[in-house]
Design an enzyme around this catalytic site. Structure first.
Site, short mmCIF file in Angstrom:
data_model
loop_
_atom_site.label_atom_id
_atom_site.label_comp_id
_atom_site.label_asym_id
_atom_site.label_seq_id
_atom_site.Cartn_x
_atom_site.Cartn_y
_atom_site.Cartn_z
NE ARG A 113 -3.20 0.05 3.15
CZ ARG A 113 -4.01 0.65 4.02
NH1 ARG A 113 -5.08 1.30 3.61
NH2 ARG A 113 -3.74 0.61 5.30
CG ASP A 114 3.51 4.40 1.66
OD1 ASP A 114 3.15 5.16 0.73
OD2 ASP A 114 4.15 4.80 2.65
CB ILE A 115 5.23 0.34 -3.58
CG1 ILE A 115 5.16 -1.05 -2.93
CG2 ILE A 115 6.35 0.38 -4.61
CD1 ILE A 115 6.44 -1.49 -2.27
CE LYS B 136 7.57 4.27 3.74
NZ LYS B 136 6.21 3.93 4.09
CB THR C 192 3.19 8.61 -0.83
OG1 THR C 192 3.61 8.13 0.45
CG2 THR C 192 4.00 9.86 -1.19
#
Length: 329
Positions: free
Chosen positions: A183-185, A189, A223
């Protein structure tokens, strides 16, 4: 009781303020609950570090040991028992401690070469501090955009990064008993070493997929610039949401775009552009170095990942298969 005995054995029942003990026990209860509910009997041992141990390991979080900051945490290099580690300390007072406990629970089940391995955590403070194996001091974002560097990544290394991230996401989606959506690649990260090997980090927003389901409803979070438009419009997340974010990251490598709005708008344009213009989005130096057939096929794969429709996007397993084919062109 086991947690209370552990606390007392470290610090003594009368040596610490009462609130420290309460925080420790509350965080420990959350962590234990998350480990029990998510481990499926396969959790790796997690070491509990004291705050003093981590302060000593990082020289009280010295500036010269700091190497990365995200919106939720700061990362420091440290050393414990002669072993290099990464200490991830929360910088948000409104962060929910259960999110960190969940991250520990998820990572304790993961053993993959392209995902940063967790070693343990510190439960004494309100927001648990996480401890990882040491891997590198640089994120993909830093490598592309950091001031003082060219930002240039060779064609060979571009493929290597794309493949490493794809392997990690494929593992999360299909090789775990309960599929995990990151969910936040994003480029911040993804850690890189000097050989462009990849480690994915940051699982505080990750989500287990309910058994037998291919999508699940949840509040939109992530993001700007990397979040799947289908997720935004439908309020539904699936493995194809990670595929979209992956497409944005690889597009970022190709183009060097770094402003969130610029990145999102350019990626959207890229997804809709004609085949003749596909290769033109890559930097000229990349085109000159790489094989044109490889770059064209790669650009087409990225465009599929950025499709506005889940159905038109490949799975991460299909992405891995296509990357293997592209390397052989």
């Amino acid at each position: 009781m086991a947690l209370r005995r552990c606390y007392n054995s470290w610090f003594g029942s009368s040596l610490k303020p009462k609130w420290d003990a309460e925080v420790f026990l509350n965080n420990g209860a959350e962590l234990l609950e998350e480990l029990i509910t998510s481990s499926e009997g396969k959790s790796s041992p997690i070491r509990i570090f004291s705050a003093k141990e981590l302060e000593k390991a990082t020289k009280n979080y010295a500036d010269d040991l700091f190497f990365h900051e995200d919106s939720e945490y700061k990362m420091y290099k440290g050393t414990i028992d002669g072993r290099a580690i990464i200490v991830s300390k929360s910088i948000r007072s409104d962060f929910i401690s259960s999110s960190r406990a969940y991250e520990v629970a998820v990572l304790s089940r993961i053993n993959h070469v392209n995902i940063l391995k967790i070693l343990g955590c510190c439960l004494e403070i309100k927001i648990p501090t996480l401890v990882y194996e040491f891997f590198s001091h640089e994120t993909l974002y830093d490598r592309i955009h950091k001031s003082g560097t060219s930002g240039y990544i060779s064609w060979e290394n571009c493929l290597k990064i794309a493949t490493g991230v794809a392997y990690g996401l494929t593992y999360l989606h299909i090789d775990m008993a309960t599929p995990i959506i990151h969910r936040d690649i994003k480029s911040r990260k993804i850690l890189l070493d000097e050989h462009y090997n990849v480690k994915i980090v940051g699982f505080d927003l990750s989500l287990p997929m309910p058994l037998g389901e291919t999508e699940t409803e949840c509040p939109v979070i992530g993001t700007y610039g990397y979040v799947d438009p289908c997720y935004i419009t439908k309020g539904l997340v699936s493995e194809k949401s990670d595929v979209y974010s992956y497409g944005v990251v690889v597009f970022e490598i190709l183009t060097g775009k770094n402003k969130d709005r610029e990145l999102w708008e350019s990626a959207s344009e890229f997804a809709e552009c004609t085949e003749e213009k596909l290769v033109g989005f890559a930097e000229a130096i990349l085109l000159e170095e790489g094989k044109k057939d490889q770059l064209k096929a790669f650009a087409q794969l990225v465009r599929r990942c950025l499709s506005g429709s889940w159905e038109e996007r490949p799975t991460m397993k299909e992405v891995v298969q296509e990357l293997r084919r592209i390397k052989g062109l």
